[in-house]
Write a protein that holds these residues in place. Sequence first.
Motif, PDB file in Angstrom:
ATOM      1  N   GLN A   5       0.825  -1.207   0.000  1.00 25.76           N
ATOM      2  CA  GLN A   5       0.000   0.000   0.000  1.00 25.76           C
ATOM      3  C   GLN A   5       0.860   1.259   0.000  1.00 25.76           C
ATOM      4  O   GLN A   5       0.542   2.240  -0.682  1.00 25.76           O
ATOM      5  N   ILE A   6       1.929   1.236   0.747  1.00 18.74           N
ATOM      6  CA  ILE A   6       2.854   2.375   0.776  1.00 18.74           C
ATOM      7  C   ILE A   6       3.482   2.580  -0.598  1.00 18.74           C
ATOM      8  O   ILE A   6       3.589   3.713  -1.082  1.00 18.74           O
ATOM      9  N   ALA A   7       3.880   1.478  -1.254  1.00 21.34           N
ATOM     10  CA  ALA A   7       4.472   1.574  -2.593  1.00 21.34           C
ATOM     11  C   ALA A   7       3.473   2.149  -3.592  1.00 21.34           C
ATOM     12  O   ALA A   7       3.843   2.974  -4.445  1.00 21.34           O
ATOM     13  N   ILE A  10       3.182   5.894  -2.957  1.00 21.72           N
ATOM     14  CA  ILE A  10       4.374   6.590  -3.456  1.00 21.72           C
ATOM     15  C   ILE A  10       4.309   6.715  -4.978  1.00 21.72           C
ATOM     16  O   ILE A  10       4.600   7.770  -5.544  1.00 21.72           O
ATOM     17  N   GLY A  11       3.911   5.630  -5.636  1.00 18.76           N
ATOM     18  CA  GLY A  11       3.778   5.662  -7.096  1.00 18.76           C
ATOM     19  C   GLY A  11       2.745   6.675  -7.545  1.00 18.76           C
ATOM     20  O   GLY A  11       2.963   7.435  -8.497  1.00 18.76           O
ATOM     21  N   LEU A  12       1.615   6.718  -6.857  1.00 21.91           N
ATOM     22  CA  LEU A  12       0.570   7.679  -7.179  1.00 21.91           C
ATOM     23  C   LEU A  12       1.077   9.108  -6.975  1.00 21.91           C
ATOM     24  O   LEU A  12       0.831   9.992  -7.801  1.00 21.91           O
TER      25      LEU A  12
END
Length: 62
Positions: A5-7, A10-12
């Motif tokens: 979810q963190i990744a 970050i991508g968003l």
Amino acid sequence: MTPLQIAVLIGLFIVVLKFVASLFGYGNTRLLNNLVTVILSIFVTFEIVKLVQAFAIRFGVA
């Protein structure tokens, strides 16, 4: 939050940052272009895998 979810967040954030930078005329940087390309490639690959899995389940291949 899980690491996945963190990744995703970050991508968003990076994609939104690229969009905002483009609005102000700074969107053509090599780093942002490469990051957004990698992020969108991963997303498209993930969606294609999910689509193939759905077809496999629907038609009884798996």
